[in-house]
Structure formats: C-alpha cells, structure tokens
Design an enzyme around this catalytic site. Structure first.
Site, PDB file in Angstrom:
ATOM      1  N   SER A 151      29.774  50.388  65.878  1.00  0.00           N
ATOM      2  CA  SER A 151      28.646  50.960  66.614  1.00  0.00           C
ATOM      3  C   SER A 151      27.627  51.499  65.633  1.00  0.00           C
ATOM      4  O   SER A 151      27.996  52.024  64.568  1.00  0.00           O
ATOM      5  CB  SER A 151      29.130  52.097  67.517  1.00  0.00           C
ATOM      6  OG  SER A 151      28.044  52.881  67.991  1.00  0.00           O
ATOM      7  N   TYR A 164      34.972  59.008  69.631  1.00  0.00           N
ATOM      8  CA  TYR A 164      34.715  57.569  69.481  1.00  0.00           C
ATOM      9  C   TYR A 164      34.141  57.241  68.107  1.00  0.00           C
ATOM     10  O   TYR A 164      34.636  56.344  67.406  1.00  0.00           O
ATOM     11  CB  TYR A 164      33.755  57.130  70.581  1.00  0.00           C
ATOM     12  CG  TYR A 164      33.262  55.715  70.466  1.00  0.00           C
ATOM     13  CD1 TYR A 164      34.116  54.638  70.647  1.00  0.00           C
ATOM     14  CD2 TYR A 164      31.920  55.457  70.183  1.00  0.00           C
ATOM     15  CE1 TYR A 164      33.657  53.328  70.535  1.00  0.00           C
ATOM     16  CE2 TYR A 164      31.450  54.151  70.079  1.00  0.00           C
ATOM     17  CZ  TYR A 164      32.326  53.094  70.258  1.00  0.00           C
ATOM     18  OH  TYR A 164      31.868  51.812  70.149  1.00  0.00           O
TER      19      TYR A 164
END
Length: 274
Positions: A151, A164
């Site tokens: 990400s 995360y």
C-alpha cells in the site's frame, strides 16, 4: 488510470513457460492476476483458503492449478510448498497478494490488540514464511522474482491504519533487505505500493465507490508488468512526495495527517466488535 512509477526496471522477461504462484487468488487482485498470467502462457498456481472460490476463479484458465491453504498455518505452508515442488518443480514467480485491511483509530483500538496480531499474521508472517520456503529452489535455479502487493500508506503513514500499515511496512522493509542479499543469486523483489483498489477487502474501510481508485483489472495489469519488468518498487505518484515531506518537514506532515484524521471519522464497521 493513475500513472504509477516503476523504479529500477529490468529487461522484460516472458511469462510463458514459467510457473507463477498467486496468493489471495480466489477474488480481487489475485484472481485478476491469475487470469492475466494464465493468458500469458504461465503455469498458474492459485492459493487461498476457500477451495470452492478458488475453483471458480480457476474455471476456464489454461494450465491453472488450485491449491487451497491457510497461509497463517506454518504446517499448511510447508505442505503447500512440498506439493507445489513435487507437482511443478518449484516456482519462478511469487505474488504475495493475500492480505487483510483494518481501518480503525487508536481511540477504538486500545482493547483490540488482536487487530495487530491478525494483520501481522496474514500480511507479514505468511508472505515471509512462504517466500523463505520457496527461496532455496529459486536460488538453486538461479532465477526467481517475488512481487509484494502493498500500500502507498507505507510511505504516507495514513491515520486510522496503524495495524494494517505496520504489517505492510514490515514486509516492505523485509523484502528490501532480502533483495540486497539475493541479487547475485538471480532472485529479485518488487514492492508494489498501490493506492486503494476496489475489492471486497476495501468495503469495511469506507469509500469503496471512489472513482479515483483502481479497479482489479487495472491493478492486475500493474502486477503483470511488475512480473515481467521486475522493478524494485511500483509507486503511486503521490507516495514519494508524501514520503519526502515526512522526512523534510516532519511536523508539517504530522499536522496535515492529524487534520485528515480529525476530518474522517471512524466508520460503523470500525465501531463494531469484529
């Protein structure tokens, strides 16, 4: 489509005749990637927990093989690697795509340490375990490439994604170190720092209908290109500037992110008990 920057590209290689293992292949980016590499002539190994969804994802694909496995289970990973090695002689390309996203502020996380544990289990420990198990075979053959679907948040440190992004950042760093140790062995790594992609995983985080997001086919096209060209990183165009701002003006960067945090409340899913 957002123009991503591929840094450190190499001379492209063909996928035809190669073996590509894709995790999280039952849906989303993984399933779309499996379709693309299969169409390119690769022997495609689809891995995920649910056998029925894997079978559906593999339907109609040539040279596709389904291998259900829980990647958070060490014994299951060892069995997977043994079966893949026996059946296919090893893996040339590994796509570490399986993952879990959690969007939840620290204010709602003080009694939820299991959020950290379960994101680390699938986003960090699982891909590292699988990569380490496949690495000796890659080194022996003098060729291997690992693509990690990450990400752009690992560069931006976006609020409400602490668990995360910690897990994705750990994999990002681990792979960069591994790449420096295995380069002379012919084994390379790509870290794909993607923006948001419209997948089922994104729904609980909110904003799943944002038109600026990639769809799964666009994301899979980037994965396929990363497999062929083997860049060091695939970066969102705003990722590197955001990272530089954090280095050059850390207080300004923190102030901006804190403002973003205050302007974006937790979703109803984040306030739940799961």
């Amino acid at each position: 489509m957002t123009r991503y920057r591929l840094a450190g590209r190499r001379r492209p290689v063909e996928l035809a005749g190669r073996t590509v293992l894709v995790t999280g292949a039952s849906s989303g980016i993984g399933a779309a990637t499996a379709r693309r590499v299969s169409a390119a002539g690769a022997t495609t190994i689809l891995v995920a927990r649910r056998a029925d969804q894997l079978e559906a994802a593999a339907a109609g694909l040539e040279h596709a093989h389904v291998h259900p496995a829980d990647l958070t289970d060490a014994d299951a990973v060892a069995d997977l690697v043994a079966r893949v090695t026996a059946d296919h002689g090893g893996v040339d390309f590994l796509v570490n795509n399986a993952g879990r996203s959690i969007r939840r502020s620290l204010a709602l996380s003080t009694d939820r340490f299991h959020d950290v544990e379960r994101t680390m289990a699938i986003n960090f420990f699982a891909p590292v375990r699988l990569t380490l198990a496949l690495l000796p075979g890659m080194r022996e053959r003098g060729f291997g490439h690992v693509v990690n679907v990450l990400s752009w948040g690992v560069q931006l440190r976006a609020p409400k994604f602490s668990a995360y992004l910690a897990s994705k950042s750990a994999l990002d760093t681990w792979s960069r170190v591994a790449a420096r140790e295995t380069l002379a062995d012919g084994v390379t790594f790509t870290n794909m720092r993607l923006g948001a992609v419209r997948t089922p995983m994104l729904v609980p985080t909110g904003g799943a209908e944002d038109r600026r997001q990639l769809d799964v086919d666009e994301a899979a096209a980037l994965v396929e290109r990363a497999l062929r060209e083997r860049p060091v990183t695939v970066n969102h165009p705003l990722g590197t500037p955001g990272e530089l701002l954090t280095v050059l003006a850390p207080r300004l960067s923190d102030a901006g992110m804190n403002r973003l945090h205050r302007r974006t409340p937790d979703t109803a899913a984040a306030r739940g008990t799961r």
